[in-house]
Every structure is written in structure tokens, then in C-alpha cells.
Write a protein that holds these residues in place. Sequence first.
Motif, short mmCIF file in Angstrom:
data_model
loop_
_atom_site.label_atom_id
_atom_site.label_comp_id
_atom_site.label_asym_id
_atom_site.label_seq_id
_atom_site.Cartn_x
_atom_site.Cartn_y
_atom_site.Cartn_z
N GLU A 85 0.85 -1.19 0.00
CA GLU A 85 0.00 0.00 0.00
C GLU A 85 0.89 1.24 0.00
O GLU A 85 2.04 1.18 0.45
N PRO A 86 0.38 2.36 -0.48
CA PRO A 86 1.19 3.59 -0.46
C PRO A 86 1.70 3.93 0.94
O PRO A 86 2.80 4.50 1.08
N GLU A 87 0.94 3.56 1.96
CA GLU A 87 1.35 3.83 3.34
C GLU A 87 2.57 3.02 3.76
O GLU A 87 3.16 3.28 4.82
N ASP A 88 2.95 2.02 2.98
CA ASP A 88 4.15 1.23 3.27
C ASP A 88 5.42 1.92 2.78
O ASP A 88 6.52 1.44 3.03
N THR A 89 5.28 3.02 2.06
CA THR A 89 6.44 3.74 1.56
C THR A 89 7.30 4.24 2.71
O THR A 89 6.81 4.92 3.61
N ALA A 90 8.58 3.86 2.69
CA ALA A 90 9.51 4.22 3.76
C ALA A 90 10.88 3.66 3.43
O ALA A 90 11.04 2.90 2.47
N VAL A 91 11.86 4.05 4.23
CA VAL A 91 13.15 3.37 4.21
C VAL A 91 13.06 2.22 5.21
O VAL A 91 12.68 2.44 6.36
N TYR A 92 13.41 1.04 4.76
CA TYR A 92 13.33 -0.15 5.60
C TYR A 92 14.73 -0.53 6.09
O TYR A 92 15.67 -0.57 5.30
N TYR A 93 14.81 -0.80 7.39
CA TYR A 93 16.08 -1.16 8.02
C TYR A 93 15.95 -2.54 8.67
O TYR A 93 14.91 -2.85 9.27
N CYS A 94 17.02 -3.32 8.59
CA CYS A 94 17.08 -4.54 9.38
C CYS A 94 17.99 -4.30 10.58
O CYS A 94 18.89 -3.44 10.54
N VAL A 116 11.71 1.72 -0.07
CA VAL A 116 10.53 1.10 -0.67
C VAL A 116 9.53 2.21 -0.99
O VAL A 116 9.17 2.99 -0.11
N THR A 117 9.12 2.29 -2.23
CA THR A 117 8.18 3.31 -2.67
C THR A 117 6.99 2.63 -3.34
O THR A 117 7.17 1.88 -4.30
N VAL A 118 5.80 2.89 -2.82
CA VAL A 118 4.58 2.29 -3.35
C VAL A 118 3.69 3.40 -3.88
O VAL A 118 3.29 4.29 -3.13
N SER A 119 3.39 3.35 -5.15
CA SER A 119 2.56 4.38 -5.77
C SER A 119 1.12 3.88 -5.90
O SER A 119 0.87 2.69 -6.07
N SER A 120 0.21 4.84 -5.85
CA SER A 120 -1.22 4.48 -5.93
C SER A 120 -1.70 4.43 -7.37
O SER A 120 -1.02 4.83 -8.28
#
Length: 120
Positions: A85-94, A116-120
Motif C-alpha cells: 500500500e502507499p502507506e508502506d512507503t519508507a526506508v526499511y532497516y534490518c 521502498v516506494t509504493v505508488s497508488s
Amino acid sequence: QLQASGGGAVQAGGSLRLSCAASGRIFSSHVMGWFRQVPGNERDFVAAIRWNSGRTYYTDSVKGRFTISGDYAKNTMYLQMDKLEPEDTAVYYCARANGYSTGWRDYDLWGQGTQVTVSS
């Protein structure tokens, strides 16, 4: 060291798989986790896995869509992200911790982050 990879740009509903490779040994007592961060916010907990048991934990917003797993032979952790979902757009860290926690301050080793970039 932890090396995160696999980020990218997808449309809503799509999938991505993030990887986190550890150059040092992950001990059975460790907990490995994924966090995400958007500008201006703190790092938010996404998911975690106990390395000795495989028990998994998720934040409510990703339950049923994301799956965390570990390949013990390869010393690598994964985050399969489906139905993005667009709301998942963020920099992801482990990250690695000595015990289970949803607080980023309890993790003592971090990867460099993957966008991670999620477009609508």
C-alpha cells in the motif's frame, strides 16, 4: 555487519522481498527485526523473528501482508511484502537485538536501509 537490499518502486498491490545478510554469525539468542522510517518520524517496528525458534512478530498494519523469515544456513533474513500500500512507503532497516522488542533503541546492530516506494 548487516546488509539490507531488495527495495524498489512498485504500484499498490504489488510485492517486494527485502533481504538482510549478516556478515557475522547470528546467534540463536538473537532476535532479528525490520523497521521502517519516513522523514520526520522515528523508526517504526514492522516485524521480528526469534532466530532460535523462528517465532515471528508483526505490527498490526502488516499482518496478513508481510512475512518475515530466516535462512539459517545463509545467515540471511527476509521480509516478503505483498499487497503493498502507499502507506508502506519508507526506508526499511534490518536490525539485531538480544531479545524481542518493538523499540528501535533496543536493537544494537543496523543495516544501512533500503527504500521502498509504493505508488497508488
